[in-house]
Write a protein that holds these residues in place. Structure first.
Motif, short mmCIF file in Angstrom:
data_model
loop_
_atom_site.label_atom_id
_atom_site.label_comp_id
_atom_site.label_asym_id
_atom_site.label_seq_id
_atom_site.Cartn_x
_atom_site.Cartn_y
_atom_site.Cartn_z
N PHE A 57 0.83 -1.19 0.00
CA PHE A 57 0.00 0.00 0.00
C PHE A 57 0.88 1.25 0.00
O PHE A 57 1.91 1.28 0.66
N VAL A 58 0.43 2.28 -0.73
CA VAL A 58 1.03 3.61 -0.61
C VAL A 58 -0.09 4.55 -0.21
O VAL A 58 -1.15 4.58 -0.84
N ILE A 59 0.14 5.30 0.86
CA ILE A 59 -0.89 6.16 1.43
C ILE A 59 -0.53 7.60 1.17
O ILE A 59 0.56 8.06 1.52
N GLY A 60 -1.45 8.34 0.54
CA GLY A 60 -1.21 9.73 0.22
C GLY A 60 -1.42 10.66 1.39
O GLY A 60 -1.71 10.24 2.51
N GLY A 61 -1.30 11.95 1.12
CA GLY A 61 -1.47 12.97 2.14
C GLY A 61 -2.92 13.36 2.32
O GLY A 61 -3.82 12.86 1.65
N SER A 62 -3.15 14.31 3.23
CA SER A 62 -4.51 14.71 3.56
C SER A 62 -4.50 16.03 4.32
O SER A 62 -3.53 16.32 5.04
N PRO A 63 -5.56 16.83 4.20
CA PRO A 63 -5.69 18.01 5.06
C PRO A 63 -6.10 17.67 6.49
O PRO A 63 -6.10 18.54 7.36
N PHE A 64 -6.44 16.40 6.75
CA PHE A 64 -6.74 15.99 8.13
C PHE A 64 -5.47 16.07 8.97
O PHE A 64 -4.36 15.99 8.45
N ASN A 65 -5.64 16.17 10.28
CA ASN A 65 -4.51 16.19 11.22
C ASN A 65 -4.76 15.18 12.32
O ASN A 65 -5.82 15.19 12.96
N VAL A 66 -3.79 14.32 12.55
CA VAL A 66 -3.90 13.31 13.60
C VAL A 66 -4.01 13.95 14.97
O VAL A 66 -4.73 13.48 15.85
N ALA A 67 -3.28 15.08 15.16
CA ALA A 67 -3.21 15.70 16.48
C ALA A 67 -4.46 16.48 16.87
O ALA A 67 -4.57 16.93 18.01
N ASP A 68 -5.39 16.66 15.95
CA ASP A 68 -6.62 17.37 16.30
C ASP A 68 -7.37 16.61 17.39
O ASP A 68 -7.34 15.37 17.42
N PRO A 69 -8.05 17.31 18.30
CA PRO A 69 -8.83 16.61 19.34
C PRO A 69 -9.84 15.65 18.71
O PRO A 69 -10.46 15.97 17.69
N GLU A 70 -10.00 14.48 19.31
CA GLU A 70 -10.92 13.50 18.77
C GLU A 70 -12.33 14.05 18.65
O GLU A 70 -13.08 13.69 17.74
N PHE A 100 3.57 5.13 4.20
CA PHE A 100 2.69 6.21 4.63
C PHE A 100 3.41 7.53 4.42
O PHE A 100 4.57 7.68 4.80
N THR A 101 2.70 8.52 3.84
CA THR A 101 3.32 9.81 3.58
C THR A 101 2.56 10.94 4.27
O THR A 101 1.35 10.88 4.41
N CYS A 102 3.30 11.95 4.70
CA CYS A 102 2.78 13.19 5.29
C CYS A 102 1.80 12.89 6.44
O CYS A 102 2.21 12.45 7.49
N TYR A 103 0.52 13.12 6.25
CA TYR A 103 -0.49 12.83 7.29
C TYR A 103 -0.32 11.40 7.81
O TYR A 103 -0.48 11.15 9.01
#
Length: 248
Positions: A57-70, A100-103
């Motif tokens: 698998f290759v996973i692209g980027g995203s405007p989502f952020n992991v660190a955002d509050p759940e 996995f890339t970026c996000y």
């Protein structure tokens, strides 16, 4: 080398940007549509048979952020993060391969027990990346120049290398730029796939999303277009050779 194709996993809500990102990955890996399939994880859960059908698998980027509050994450973001963790878990166990890339590096870092924070953002544009000694020996990154230019645009990063990972690439602003877990799980903070032209087209999609001052678009785009970003695509080509179905 596996006999199954790779799967590009889209985690971008913006369909135009997602289509362009897939094309960037396809061109960088030198794969055709048979050897690099695509799946829109924003709109469809990961298929139950994905691990049987695809060699990696290759996973692209995203405007989502992991660190955002759940509490601020949409049901779609929470569901796709869960599916990405399934891929990362399988790759960490060496039952598949994944990049996995970026996000996505935030997904892997959090899953491994590391901290993802907004303390290590990088401006939109070209940055200098340095391989570590381990990176120079790695079968995917080892063929790259010791120092090279890559493109970044992110609001968060790993505070330090997560447990169980080996640091492969670094820089001053965001020290965790690439790492490997075991033999088959890779993560990069920088974007390995876009050409400079493709990156400026992506910038236009996200020009009002807080990555840079929209009034600086032309100046930033000029810096991007003037950069030479040959090495990151070589990383993707090496990953495809190691874990994909195409020869060469």
């Amino acid at each position: 080398m596996t006999s199954a194709p790779l799967l590009y996993v889209c985690v971008r809500p913006q369909q135009g940007a997602a289509a362009a990102e897939y094309e960037s990955f396809r061109l960088a890996t030198h794969l055709d549509e048979r050897d690099l399939a695509q799946h829109d994880l924003v709109r469809e859960p990961l298929p139950d048979d994905a691990f049987e059908r695809f060699g990696g698998f290759v996973i692209g980027g995203s405007p989502f952020n992991v660190a955002d509050p759940e509490s601020t994450k949409t049901p779609v973001q929470r569901r796709l993060e869960s599916d990405l963790e399934r891929i990362a878990t399988a790759a960490a166990a060496a039952t598949t391969a994944a990049l996995f890339t970026c996000y996505g590096i935030g997904i892997v870092t959090r899953m491994l027990g590391g901290e993802v924070t907004r303390a290590f953002p990088e401006d939109t544009g070209p940055v200098t990346i340095s391989l570590t000694a381990a990176g120079g020996r790695d079968r995917v990154l080892g063929g790259l120049a010791t120092r090279f230019t890559a493109l970044t645009a992110h609001k968060e990063g790993a505070r330090s290398l997560p447990p169980g990972a080996e640091l492969l690439a670094t820089n001053e602003a965001c020290p965790v730029q690439a790492y490997r877990v075991g033999d088959r799980l890779y993560a990069t903070q920088f974007h390995p796939e876009p050409t400079t032209r493709a990156f400026t087209e992506r910038m236009a999609v996200y020009r009002d999303d807080g990555y840079f001052d929209s009034g600086d678009f032309d100046a930033i785009a000029g810096r991007v277009l003037a950069a030479s970003v040959t090495e990151p695509a070589r990383l993707l080509r090496a990953f495809a050779r190691e874990f994909g179905s195409a020869e060469g």
